[in-house]
Design an enzyme around this catalytic site. Structure first.
Site, short mmCIF file in Angstrom:
data_model
loop_
_atom_site.label_atom_id
_atom_site.label_comp_id
_atom_site.label_asym_id
_atom_site.label_seq_id
_atom_site.Cartn_x
_atom_site.Cartn_y
_atom_site.Cartn_z
N PHE A 89 -70.62 21.48 131.74
CA PHE A 89 -68.67 22.27 132.41
C PHE A 89 -69.22 23.39 133.19
O PHE A 89 -68.69 23.93 134.26
CB PHE A 89 -69.28 23.37 130.84
CG PHE A 89 -70.00 24.40 131.01
CD1 PHE A 89 -69.61 25.93 131.78
CD2 PHE A 89 -71.24 24.04 129.97
CE1 PHE A 89 -70.76 26.63 131.69
CE2 PHE A 89 -71.91 24.88 130.29
CZ PHE A 89 -71.78 26.42 130.23
N LYS A 147 -66.49 11.29 133.90
CA LYS A 147 -66.43 11.63 132.36
C LYS A 147 -66.38 13.28 132.68
O LYS A 147 -67.53 13.63 132.78
CB LYS A 147 -66.82 11.10 131.33
CG LYS A 147 -66.63 10.79 129.87
CD LYS A 147 -66.47 12.44 130.08
CE LYS A 147 -67.59 13.25 128.71
NZ LYS A 147 -67.20 14.90 128.48
N GLU A 194 -65.16 18.28 128.59
CA GLU A 194 -64.51 18.92 127.70
C GLU A 194 -64.03 20.12 127.45
O GLU A 194 -63.20 20.24 127.71
CB GLU A 194 -64.21 17.86 126.77
CG GLU A 194 -65.25 18.83 126.12
CD GLU A 194 -66.51 17.48 126.09
OE1 GLU A 194 -67.55 17.71 126.91
OE2 GLU A 194 -67.55 17.50 124.62
N SER A 233 -77.58 19.08 129.93
CA SER A 233 -78.67 19.51 128.66
C SER A 233 -79.60 18.96 128.82
O SER A 233 -79.90 17.26 128.87
CB SER A 233 -78.42 20.25 128.02
OG SER A 233 -77.94 19.40 126.71
N CYS A 270 -77.79 26.03 136.92
CA CYS A 270 -79.08 24.96 136.28
C CYS A 270 -80.18 25.99 137.34
O CYS A 270 -81.80 25.94 137.20
CB CYS A 270 -78.67 24.00 136.83
SG CYS A 270 -78.57 22.84 138.09
N GLU A 309 -83.72 27.43 127.35
CA GLU A 309 -82.98 27.55 127.90
C GLU A 309 -81.83 28.23 127.61
O GLU A 309 -81.14 27.89 126.02
CB GLU A 309 -83.05 26.75 129.06
CG GLU A 309 -81.51 26.16 130.03
CD GLU A 309 -80.90 25.37 129.77
OE1 GLU A 309 -80.54 24.37 129.53
OE2 GLU A 309 -80.49 25.11 131.58
#
Ligand code: NAD
Length: 499
Positions: A153, A177, A180, A230, A285, A385
């Site tokens: 995301f 993909k 969402e 992740s 990240c 994290e």
């Protein structure tokens, strides 16, 4: 073009479609908390339709000349450059990040498109004449087929753009993909490809969750998978796609340390810590998550970081504050629970982000920046994290202790050192077990013509993203040995040797 509709559909065969999807996911504006759209969640038959379209588009696209492919890339680059504000607004609306930050994300993605415009050069093979008498050798690289890109995301435009420009330029077709949580950017990009002249089926957007991901990972017509997300899901993707022999690069999570040496410029370091720790609400990240203060500078450094942090304006990203909301209510609550956990564990709360007055709707997913001091490596706020606006300061006595701390972390995505000593910086660059290193630079995201990727639990697979690694990943090599006008040699049953 408006990509945000009440129903966000897949993009298959150059057109929007709901396919057979009956399941829906809600998409929110994080700054208001309101549901803005529903996104189709693919079932297995949608996966089949998406991959079949990409598969049938592949041979003609792979056979299209380099100059014709490059023209499409250049057209896409021009369209993107002139309309990137539209894309940035979509990102801010669904992700929450500040508009200027969204624009910067698109610009960094555009750099990969620009590198991909040079694909004729990047795909050049080698040629050796007369390796043996009358024998020549040359190498070539060919596209792998249908490539799946599964993205997170936090960068709905840039992360997919780490992959698809080079994959497409190299002659592959791509099924993206997207997350969402913020799926509209992908559809906008698909429509832009069509305008740029890309044949239908070469770029597909399949929305969905685990069903779509698993369908792509298992599909026999997918040759390569580029995943970012992740670490647990990255590991899963790497192992599952490997079962069917696919190429996989699966980029995972991070816990990035910024080491500040006693000789560092502390104002530079404090600016960097705040910018890289709280930019995009820490949902990067490459965000700095841990400040490792070496020697007796810690009190001074923490004071400088705190002074800057206290000035940050939190609010609706479209109003250009310093920091926007978090992506979802659940994620905001999870990050807030880490703050509570750190306090309970005994870390010093210098600034508490739970008490924030945002410039935005009361129902937005707000959390201000939190600064912890005296964090110990055993605490959850150090080991996990967090992926939110939480900075932890760990105090150590020496450079050796700082290096040991960074190297014993399971993640190895990014790190930085702040120092005015070239020898220290050079030693760090050699000894640290991390893929991307900044020296007096806090978010060392490599430029597009180098490759992006971490070590250890931050990347599963052999190839990093974009740059030369990207070209290698999306192509397969061949070496051809040829003889045209050598004299007939007669029978020779021993292993051929060069003469
Ligand atoms: P995520 O792992 O939840 O989701 C990533 C993708 O995997 C999404 O497309 C999602 O739909 C899919 N997915 C989620 N659960 C799945 C499951 N059980 N099975 C199969 N697919 C599944 O990650 P996120 O929350 O979207 O993104 C944040 C994470 O991504 C952070 O850990 C961050 O560090 C990481 N990230 C890493 C990099 C990098 O370059 N290493 C870059 C950006 C983000």
């Amino acid at each position: 073009m408006s990509a945000t509709t009440s129903l966000i559909e897949h993009w298959i065969d150059g057109a929007l479609t709901s396919g057979n999807s009956t399941r829906r996911g809600a998409v929110h504006n994080p700054a208001t908390g309101r549901t803005t759209a529903q996104v189709c969640l693919a079932d297995q038959s949608d996966v089949e339709a998406a991959v079949a379209s990409a598969r049938s588009a592949f041979p003609a696209w792979a056979a299209t000349s380099l100059s014709a492919r490059t023209r499409v890339l250049f057209a896409f680059r021009e369209l993107l450059n002139s309309r990137k504000h539209e894309l940035a607004e979509i990102i801010t609306r669904e992700h929450g990040k500040v508009l200027s930050d969204a624009l910067a994300e698109v610009s960094r993605g555009q750099e990969v498109v620009e590198v991909a415009c040079g694909i004729p050069h990047l795909l050049k093979g080698a040629h050796s004449s007369t390796v043996s008498t009358g024998i020549d050798v040359h190498s070539l690289r060919q596209p792998v087929g249908v490539v799946a890109v599964i993205s997170p995301f936090n960068f709905p435009a840039m992360v997919p753009m780490w992959f698809f420009p080079i994959a497409i330029a190299a002659g592959n077709s791509v099924v993206l993909k997207p997350s969402e949580k913020d799926p509209s950017a992908a559809v906008w990009i698909a429509q832009l490809w069509k305008e740029a002249g890309l044949p239908d089926g070469v770029f597909t957007v399949l929305h969905g969750d685990k069903v779509a991901v698993d369908g792509l990972l298992d599909h026999p017509d997918i040759s390569a998978v580029s995943f970012v997300g992740s670490t647990p899901i990255a590991r899963y993707v790497y192992e599952r796609a490997g079962l069917t022999g696919k190429r996989v690069q699966a980029l995972g999570g991070a816990k990035n340390h910024m080491v500040v040496m006693p000789d560092a410029d502390l104002d530079l370091a404090a600016d960097a810590a705040v910018s890289a720790g709280y930019g995009s609400a820490g949902e990067r990240c490459m965000a700095v998550s841990v400040i490792v203060a070496v020697g007796d500078i810690a009190d001074d450094l923490v004071a400088r970081i705190a002074k800057r942090t206290a000035t940050l304006r939190i609010g609706d990203g479209s109003r250009e504050p310093d920091m926007g909301p978090l992506v979802t209510e659940q994620h905001r609550d999870k990050v807030a629970s880490f703050v509570a956990n750190g306090e309970t564990a005994g870390a010093t709360v210098v600034i508490d982000g739970r008490t924030v007055t945002p410039d935005g709707d009361a129902d937005g997913y707000w959390l201000g920046p939190t600064l912890f001091d005296n964090v110990e490596p055993g605490m959850d706020i150090y080991t996990e994290e967090i992926f939110g606006p939480v900075l932890s300061v760990v105090r150590v006595a020496s450079y050796a202790e700082a290096l040991q701390l960074v190297n014993s972390n399971p993640y190895g995505n990014g790190t930085a050192i702040f120092t005015t000593d070239g020898g220290t910086a050079r030693g760090f660059e050699t000894d640290v077990q991390v893929g991307m290193i900044g020296i007096n630079v806090p978010v060392p995201v490599p430029v597009a013509y180098y490759s992006f990727g971490g070590w250890k639990d931050s990347l599963f697979g052999d190839s990093h993203a974009h740059g030369t690694d990207g070209v290698q990943f999306y192509t397969r090599g061949k070496v051809v040995t040829s003889r045209w006008n050598a004299p007939a040699g007669g029978l020779e049953l021993s292993f051929p040797s060069n003469r």
